[in-house]
Write a protein that holds these residues in place. Sequence first.
Motif, mmCIF file in Angstrom:
data_model
loop_
_atom_site.group_PDB
_atom_site.id
_atom_site.type_symbol
_atom_site.label_atom_id
_atom_site.label_comp_id
_atom_site.label_asym_id
_atom_site.label_seq_id
_atom_site.Cartn_x
_atom_site.Cartn_y
_atom_site.Cartn_z
ATOM 1 N N ALA A 25 -10.804 3.315 -8.912
ATOM 2 C CA ALA A 25 -12.215 2.970 -9.490
ATOM 3 C C ALA A 25 -12.944 4.067 -10.142
ATOM 4 C CB ALA A 25 -13.011 2.478 -8.313
ATOM 5 N N ILE A 27 -15.936 3.944 -10.959
ATOM 6 C CA ILE A 27 -17.409 3.823 -10.670
ATOM 7 C C ILE A 27 -17.935 4.162 -9.307
ATOM 8 C CG2 ILE A 27 -19.387 2.383 -10.977
ATOM 9 C CD1 ILE A 27 -17.968 0.779 -12.637
ATOM 10 N N PRO A 28 -18.818 5.148 -8.777
ATOM 11 C CA PRO A 28 -18.990 5.497 -7.512
ATOM 12 C C PRO A 28 -19.413 4.109 -6.829
ATOM 13 C CG PRO A 28 -20.076 7.200 -8.773
ATOM 14 C CD PRO A 28 -19.228 6.042 -9.729
ATOM 15 N N GLY A 29 -18.824 3.804 -5.658
ATOM 16 C CA GLY A 29 -19.487 2.832 -4.852
ATOM 17 C C GLY A 29 -18.524 1.460 -4.891
ATOM 18 N N TYR A 30 -17.211 1.769 -5.845
ATOM 19 C CA TYR A 30 -16.589 0.542 -6.017
ATOM 20 C C TYR A 30 -15.176 1.110 -5.358
ATOM 21 C CZ TYR A 30 -19.359 -2.028 -9.175
ATOM 22 O OH TYR A 30 -20.744 -2.584 -9.501
ATOM 23 N N PRO A 31 -14.420 0.013 -4.641
ATOM 24 C CA PRO A 31 -13.245 0.459 -3.899
ATOM 25 C C PRO A 31 -12.054 0.718 -4.897
ATOM 26 C CG PRO A 31 -13.775 -1.827 -3.671
ATOM 27 C CD PRO A 31 -14.985 -1.448 -4.472
ATOM 28 N N ASN A 32 -11.338 1.611 -4.572
ATOM 29 C CA ASN A 32 -9.692 1.446 -5.157
ATOM 30 C C ASN A 32 -9.066 0.520 -4.591
ATOM 31 O OD1 ASN A 32 -10.562 4.371 -6.332
ATOM 32 N ND2 ASN A 32 -9.851 5.223 -4.506
ATOM 33 N N ASP A 86 -2.121 6.748 -5.248
ATOM 34 C CA ASP A 86 -2.622 7.840 -5.727
ATOM 35 C C ASP A 86 -2.958 7.814 -7.072
ATOM 36 O OD1 ASP A 86 -0.282 8.052 -6.790
ATOM 37 O OD2 ASP A 86 0.320 9.889 -6.195
ATOM 38 N N GLY B 35 -8.343 8.074 1.334
ATOM 39 C CA GLY B 35 -8.513 8.379 -0.189
ATOM 40 C C GLY B 35 -9.445 7.462 -0.772
ATOM 41 N N GLN B 36 -10.083 6.480 0.056
ATOM 42 C CA GLN B 36 -10.996 5.423 -0.388
ATOM 43 C C GLN B 36 -12.109 6.013 -0.900
ATOM 44 O OE1 GLN B 36 -11.649 2.748 -2.567
ATOM 45 N NE2 GLN B 36 -10.724 1.390 -1.119
ATOM 46 N N ASN B 37 -12.858 5.437 -1.867
ATOM 47 C CA ASN B 37 -14.226 5.836 -2.640
ATOM 48 C C ASN B 37 -15.039 6.196 -1.458
ATOM 49 O OD1 ASN B 37 -16.881 5.362 -3.623
ATOM 50 N ND2 ASN B 37 -15.933 5.400 -5.460
ATOM 51 N N GLU B 38 -15.847 7.054 -1.276
ATOM 52 C CA GLU B 38 -16.681 7.418 0.028
ATOM 53 C C GLU B 38 -17.643 6.511 -0.120
ATOM 54 O OE1 GLU B 38 -17.567 11.670 0.133
ATOM 55 O OE2 GLU B 38 -19.038 11.405 1.931
ATOM 56 N N GLN B 39 -18.474 6.395 -1.213
ATOM 57 C CA GLN B 39 -19.626 5.850 -1.252
ATOM 58 C C GLN B 39 -19.426 4.228 -0.968
ATOM 59 O OE1 GLN B 39 -22.410 5.735 -4.661
ATOM 60 N NE2 GLN B 39 -21.874 7.877 -5.048
ATOM 61 N N TYR B 40 -18.248 3.680 -1.466
ATOM 62 C CA TYR B 40 -17.644 2.133 -1.014
ATOM 63 C C TYR B 40 -17.746 2.142 0.455
ATOM 64 C CZ TYR B 40 -15.022 -1.880 -0.120
ATOM 65 O OH TYR B 40 -14.773 -3.058 0.612
ATOM 66 N N SER B 43 -20.855 1.722 2.153
ATOM 67 C CA SER B 43 -21.441 0.665 1.832
ATOM 68 C C SER B 43 -20.749 -0.474 2.663
ATOM 69 C CB SER B 43 -21.183 0.136 0.487
ATOM 70 O OG SER B 43 -21.421 -1.007 0.178
ATOM 71 N N ALA B 85 -4.257 9.555 -0.447
ATOM 72 C CA ALA B 85 -4.334 8.144 -0.547
ATOM 73 C C ALA B 85 -2.829 7.470 -0.394
ATOM 74 C CB ALA B 85 -4.816 7.698 -1.685
ATOM 75 N N ASP B 86 -1.682 8.354 -0.415
ATOM 76 C CA ASP B 86 -0.443 7.915 -0.088
ATOM 77 C C ASP B 86 -0.158 8.285 1.420
ATOM 78 O OD1 ASP B 86 -0.089 10.638 0.040
ATOM 79 O OD2 ASP B 86 1.506 10.689 -1.631
#
Lengths: 89, 89
Positions: A25, A27-32, A86, B35-40, B43, B85-86
């Motif tokens: 992702a 955009i902050p707040g959206y998951p990978n 990754d 490795g997931q987005n911190e803000q996500y 949330s 993330a890996d």
Amino acid sequence: TAADAEAGKAKAAVCAACHGKNGIAQIPGYPNLAGQNEQYLVSALKAYKNKQRSGGQSAVMQGQATGLSDEDIANLAAYYSSLPADGGK
Amino acid sequence: TAADAEAGKAKAAVCAACHGKNGIAQIPGYPNLAGQNEQYLVSALKAYKNKQRSGGQSAVMQGQATGLSDEDIANLAAYYSSLPADGGK
């Protein structure tokens, strides 16, 4: 029928706007999504489609998932789970 | 106060049972967190705590998140987002 990652890739063009072309992702707040557990991705997409997730940015995903068939969901999950976690760096 | 990944690591012992010691889930249907987005992650944990997610295995996470403070949530998100993330392979 077995999930088709190639079909998922074709369907994923719209997903890339938020989740990144490589499933990371931008955009902050959206998951990978890259390398995420396939069954979890199916479960999450169905939960959005069934409006079982609210809060955060879930309204966006409720809208996106509404138009997805079970086959689309399986294919998208197969595609994203197949990508390197990754981002291929 | 800023999120504290070390405090998050200490709090994450119970999470590891499903999400893996390195944040890579060992159980089908559970998401990887490494490795997931911190803000996500913040949330998502708040959505579980607020019972805004149902379906799938969400009842498990509703229960786990109930006891987490906002500080705990921030620390856990900082910890898991900091992991490779890996899975560190």
